[in-house]
Design a protein around this motif. Structure first.
Motif, PDB file in Angstrom:
ATOM      1  N   ASP A 145      27.842 -57.453  -4.288  1.00  0.00           N
ATOM      2  CA  ASP A 145      29.282 -57.929  -4.533  1.00  0.00           C
ATOM      3  C   ASP A 145      30.091 -56.651  -5.604  1.00  0.00           C
ATOM      4  N   LYS A 146      31.063 -56.983  -6.139  1.00  0.00           N
ATOM      5  CA  LYS A 146      32.052 -55.901  -6.470  1.00  0.00           C
ATOM      6  C   LYS A 146      31.302 -55.621  -8.054  1.00  0.00           C
ATOM      7  N   ALA A 147      30.702 -56.438  -8.168  1.00  0.00           N
ATOM      8  CA  ALA A 147      29.728 -55.976  -9.731  1.00  0.00           C
ATOM      9  C   ALA A 147      28.447 -55.335  -9.354  1.00  0.00           C
ATOM     10  N   GLY A 148      28.394 -55.031  -8.207  1.00  0.00           N
ATOM     11  CA  GLY A 148      27.002 -54.283  -7.857  1.00  0.00           C
ATOM     12  C   GLY A 148      25.746 -55.144  -7.764  1.00  0.00           C
ATOM     13  N   VAL A 149      25.759 -56.316  -7.467  1.00  0.00           N
ATOM     14  CA  VAL A 149      24.589 -57.126  -7.398  1.00  0.00           C
ATOM     15  C   VAL A 149      24.243 -57.343  -6.072  1.00  0.00           C
ATOM     16  N   LEU A 150      23.109 -57.143  -5.552  1.00  0.00           N
ATOM     17  CA  LEU A 150      22.447 -57.373  -4.036  1.00  0.00           C
ATOM     18  C   LEU A 150      22.088 -58.480  -4.017  1.00  0.00           C
ATOM     19  N   TRP A 151      22.551 -59.141  -2.824  1.00  0.00           N
ATOM     20  CA  TRP A 151      21.960 -60.635  -2.276  1.00  0.00           C
ATOM     21  C   TRP A 151      21.536 -60.478  -0.897  1.00  0.00           C
ATOM     22  N   LEU A 152      20.552 -61.221  -0.873  1.00  0.00           N
ATOM     23  CA  LEU A 152      19.907 -61.436   0.514  1.00  0.00           C
ATOM     24  C   LEU A 152      20.278 -62.706   1.066  1.00  0.00           C
ATOM     25  N   TYR A 153      20.600 -62.644   2.465  1.00  0.00           N
ATOM     26  CA  TYR A 153      20.917 -64.062   3.236  1.00  0.00           C
ATOM     27  C   TYR A 153      19.835 -63.958   4.253  1.00  0.00           C
ATOM     28  N   PRO A 154      18.698 -64.820   4.001  1.00  0.00           N
ATOM     29  CA  PRO A 154      17.815 -64.757   5.176  1.00  0.00           C
ATOM     30  C   PRO A 154      18.341 -65.527   6.285  1.00  0.00           C
ATOM     31  N   GLY A 155      18.139 -65.131   7.454  1.00  0.00           N
ATOM     32  CA  GLY A 155      18.544 -65.517   8.792  1.00  0.00           C
ATOM     33  C   GLY A 155      18.007 -66.746   9.216  1.00  0.00           C
ATOM     34  N   LYS A 156      18.560 -67.666   9.995  1.00  0.00           N
ATOM     35  CA  LYS A 156      17.890 -68.830  10.668  1.00  0.00           C
ATOM     36  C   LYS A 156      17.401 -68.612  12.119  1.00  0.00           C
ATOM     37  N   GLY A 157      17.979 -67.380  12.787  1.00  0.00           N
ATOM     38  CA  GLY A 157      17.462 -67.108  13.983  1.00  0.00           C
ATOM     39  C   GLY A 157      18.624 -67.311  15.010  1.00  0.00           C
ATOM     40  N   ASP A 158      19.797 -68.186  14.495  1.00  0.00           N
ATOM     41  CA  ASP A 158      20.911 -68.472  15.395  1.00  0.00           C
ATOM     42  C   ASP A 158      22.123 -67.806  15.088  1.00  0.00           C
ATOM     43  N   GLY A 159      22.089 -66.655  14.207  1.00  0.00           N
ATOM     44  CA  GLY A 159      23.286 -65.891  13.949  1.00  0.00           C
ATOM     45  C   GLY A 159      23.960 -66.365  12.599  1.00  0.00           C
ATOM     46  N   THR A 160      23.403 -67.393  12.050  1.00  0.00           N
ATOM     47  CA  THR A 160      23.838 -68.011  10.807  1.00  0.00           C
ATOM     48  C   THR A 160      22.802 -67.853   9.635  1.00  0.00           C
ATOM     49  N   PHE A 161      23.036 -68.186   8.392  1.00  0.00           N
ATOM     50  CA  PHE A 161      21.887 -67.769   7.486  1.00  0.00           C
ATOM     51  C   PHE A 161      21.910 -68.978   6.399  1.00  0.00           C
ATOM     52  N   VAL A 162      20.798 -68.715   5.589  1.00  0.00           N
ATOM     53  CA  VAL A 162      20.202 -69.809   4.552  1.00  0.00           C
ATOM     54  C   VAL A 162      20.914 -69.425   3.373  1.00  0.00           C
ATOM     55  N   VAL A 163      20.856 -70.322   2.248  1.00  0.00           N
ATOM     56  CA  VAL A 163      21.537 -69.773   1.112  1.00  0.00           C
ATOM     57  C   VAL A 163      21.040 -68.587   0.497  1.00  0.00           C
ATOM     58  N   ARG A 164      21.905 -67.872  -0.077  1.00  0.00           N
ATOM     59  CA  ARG A 164      21.524 -66.451  -0.657  1.00  0.00           C
ATOM     60  C   ARG A 164      20.628 -66.389  -1.665  1.00  0.00           C
ATOM     61  N   LYS A 165      19.918 -65.124  -1.884  1.00  0.00           N
ATOM     62  CA  LYS A 165      19.061 -65.035  -3.102  1.00  0.00           C
ATOM     63  C   LYS A 165      19.160 -63.954  -3.493  1.00  0.00           C
TER      64      LYS A 165
END
Length: 732
Positions: A592-612
């Motif tokens: 994000d613009k504050a420099g925080v790195l976020w992970l979006y684990p994939g579901k395997g269908d092109g979408t993602f679960v809630v970020r970490k």
């Protein structure tokens, strides 16, 4: 002059039977007499069958002498023109040109055998005194050393069996004399030569057998080696020589005349290899190596040239040798496109004297190139992953002097690849054309293929051999492979919004200033401000902050987009393309613009679960690239480039977090860094870099950084390989 031994003795039947048993294949005495068959009768009969490799040695009134190989052994055969074949007992035999007589050699003994009657005519023991040169009827032409010089002698036997030794008189002195080949049985033609102070002097001499004296001599011009070929008939003597400029000349003299006529002739780099004979008033000649040559011969097969008009006609596709016959014609060992390999009669026509050709004997071997078998013709379904990416192909041909090409075409795209074999496997006629699995510079696509094999005879004799077939290629899907060829791909978007796909397997084979082939995805992609490749597709963010996903179909196309969700405009950097959590699914990272790195684990269908949340402080980087496992971690790694151009490696722990960074090196500013997976098949992910500006109109240098699997040195310390190419748009 035919001087017979005391009784002109016929071989005893018992001796003949013994000879037949020695031969091992006869049911009649080996030299049993039979009714004479005129040579002209062959034109009304079917061709005689003879073993492959048969060579005619002489042609008489009733039959011909030939030789062929059985293993490493020479086998001699007398074949009557009615087709009766008589193998001669083991040993060596020599021709007596144009007669029914053959000469058996046994050490220093020469025995003349009349194959028409079964008689042993005469025998000579040369001992250490004579050296045999030629046989004329029952006369033996021999050399004899006298006063440290080789004299020419004619040996006959009188009615009491005594040797009559006559010295040939009238030969120019100081010359070495040899008997000429391919002369009529009534002509004793000698070649003489000497070499003095660097100068060759050469002559031909015609000898009268009755008087043992020279009837005529002819000077030979400008030959650096012993003059060949030479031929003589009842009416002419012909030979090849050179003019003052070194060009080939056909020289001819009529018997009984000293006048020599000279005319331009076929040019040949080495005139000693020509085969030459006379059929009436026609000189018949050929390149004896034409059939086995690696390129077309300058001579058009076996050719006849008129000694009176200069007209030429082609008689056979090729001939290795010609020998004179009793009727003033020739027997040629050679072949034609229609009838194949064998022995052919060349006979002057009774009306106009033009040479006519008839098949005398056939070996059953074609003259044209043929495919004997195709042990490895591609067929069925071929899994390129199971055959190491290569498809074996092979054809066995009838000869080794061929150039074989195999063209393979991918049915869906029309792309093709060609394999060429310039020579067979050593010692065989097996041509291997193993396909390396590439279409031009592209790794092969899955799907249906057709192939066409073309084998061209390099000697230029006969048509090419052609075969066709089909097969299907299959291979397992791989990460970042969007066109189904087992090789990773990278995306590029032009300034006009056209999205294209480039095969990295192709890019790695590029040479200087080539333009890679692109697969067009389509236009309109300028609606997105971020496009990020994934392992099985890509994700794109529009100007409203909505994230969309596209999946690859495996054919160079993408599925319709799927909405992932809105609110993604809070991020200034996105990267995807590897599994960061160890579950085998494609994940996504965002800062994000504050420099925080976020992970979006994939579901395997092109979408993602809630970020970490991964952590803060990532604002110091201006580019992030999820690389996959390039440095030996449990899962995917990440490389990050800071604003000073230094590249850092973050080793993935396998849970979506990373180990402390490791400095890779500086100088990475100004490049788009892409992680398309494993490029070289060693199991570790790799990187591709290119200028991060649109250089599609200029020369672009693409580099390939191959992962080592070592976190301390994730890439080799040597200069990475690369390629200059044109027309490559900015990479994603």
């Amino acid at each position: 002059m035919n001087h017979l031994s005391p009784a002109g003795r016929r071989l005893a039947v018992a001796a003949a039977v013994a000879l037949a048993v020695t031969a091992g294949v006869l049911t009649a005495p080996a030299l049993a007499a039979g009714p004479a068959v005129s040579a002209s009768a062959t034109t009304q009969q079917q061709a005689i069958s003879v073993p492959p490799g048969t060579v005619a040695l002489s042609g008489g009134r009733t039959g011909f002498l030939s030789r062929h190989k059985e293993g490493e052994t020479d086998v001699y055969m007398w074949t009557r023109y009615d087709g009766t074949r008589t193998p001669l007992p083991g040993g060596s035999y020599e021709a007596n040109p144009g007669t029914d007589t053959v000469v058996r050699t046994d050490g220093t003994t020469r025995t003349f055998l009349d194959m028409a009657t079964g008689e042993e005519l005469v025998s000579y023991d040369l001992g250490s005194v004579y050296g045999a040169l030629r046989y004329q009827g029952t006369t033996l032409v021999a050399s004899k050393r006298v006063d440290n010089w080789q004299e020419l002698h004619l040996l006959d036997k009188d009615d009491q069996g005594r040797v009559m030794d006559r010295t040939v008189t009238g030969l120019p002195e100081g010359m070495v004399w040899r008997a000429a080949e391919n002369s009529d049985p009534d002509v004793l033609l000698l070649r003489g030569f000497k070499f003095t102070d660097g100068i060759w002097e050469q002559r031909l001499a015609v000898v009268d057998l009755a008087s043992a004296s020279v009837r005529a001599t002819y000077d030979i011009q400008n030959n650096k080696n012993v003059v060949r070929p030479v031929s003589g008939s009842r009416t002419h003597v012909v030979w090849q020589e050179r003019d003052a400029e070194g060009k080939a000349i056909l020289a001819m003299a009529r018997r009984g005349s000293q006048e020599i006529s000279r005319s331009k002739w076929v040019e040949r780099a080495n005139e000693t290899t020509l085969t030459l004979g006379l059929a009436g008033d026609w000189a018949v000649y050929s390149d004896p190596d034409a059939l086995t040559a690696l390129r077309p011969s300058s001579l058009a097969g076996l050719t006849a040239q008129s000694l009176t008009t200069g007209e030429t006609v082609q008689l056979l596709a090729h001939a290795t040798s010609v020998v004179p016959t009793a009727d003033g014609g020739l027997i040629a060992t050679g072949g034609t496109i229609e009838h194949g390999e064998g022995l052919y009669r060349i006979t002057p026509d009774a009306n106009d004297g033009r040479p006519t050709v008839s098949v005398l004997a056939t070996t059953g071997v074609p003259t044209v190139l043929t495919a004997v078998s195709e042990p490895l013709a591609p067929s069925g379904v071929i899994d390129l992953d199971q055959v190491g990416g290569k498809v074996p192909a092979a054809w066995t041909l009838s000869r080794s002097n061929a150039r074989v090409t195999l063209k393979l075409v991918h049915t869906a795209t029309g792309m093709s690849g060609t394999v060429t074999a310039w020579a067979p496997v050593t010692g065989t006629t097996d041509f291997r054309l193993d396909w390396d699995g590439f279409l031009d510079k592209f790794p092969a696509y899955r799907g249906a293929y057709t192939w066409a094999m073309r084998a061209e005879p390099t000697n230029g004799i006969g048509p090419a051999v052609e075969r066709t077939g089909s097969f299907t290629v299959t291979r397992a899907p791989r990460p970042h492979d969007f066109d189904g060829n087992g090789s990773p791909d990278i995306f590029s978007r032009s300034s006009t919004g056209v999205l294209s796909l480039y095969d990295v397997g192709q890019l790695r084979r590029m040479t200087y200033n080539e333009t890679p082939r692109r697969t067009g995805i389509g236009g309109g992609w300028n609606v997105y401000d971020r496009i990020v490749p994934a392992t099985t597709g890509l994700v794109a963010r529009d100007k409203y902050g909505v994230l969309w996903s596209y999946e690859g179909k495996g054919s160079g196309t993408l599925t319709p987009r799927k909405r992932v969700g809105g609110g993604w405009n809070i991020y200034d950097k996105l990267t995807s393309g590897s599994d960061l959590t160890g579950d085998g699914r494609n994940d996504l990272l965002a800062t994000d613009k504050a420099g925080v790195l976020w992970l979006y684990p994939g579901k395997g269908d092109g979408t993602f679960v809630v970020r970490k949340r991964v952590g803060g402080g990532w604002g110091v980087y201006n580019q992030l690239t999820a690389t996959g496992n390039l440095a030996g971690a449990p899962a995917g790694d990440l490389v990050a480039r800071d604003r000073s151009g230094v590249l850092w490696l973050y080793l993935g722990k396998g849970d979506g977090t990373f180990a402390p960074r490791v400095r890779v090196g500086d100088g990475w500013a100004g490049y788009q860094i892409t992680g398309p997976g494993d490029l070289d098949g060693d199991g570790w992910s790799d990187l591709v870099t290119a200028p991060d500006t649109d250089s599609s109109s200029s020369l672009t240098y693409v580099r390939f950084y191959y992962g080592t699997g070592q976190w301390k040195t994730p890439f080799p310390t040597t200069e990475p390989p690369g390629a200059h190419m044109t027309g490559l748009g900015p990479l994603l």
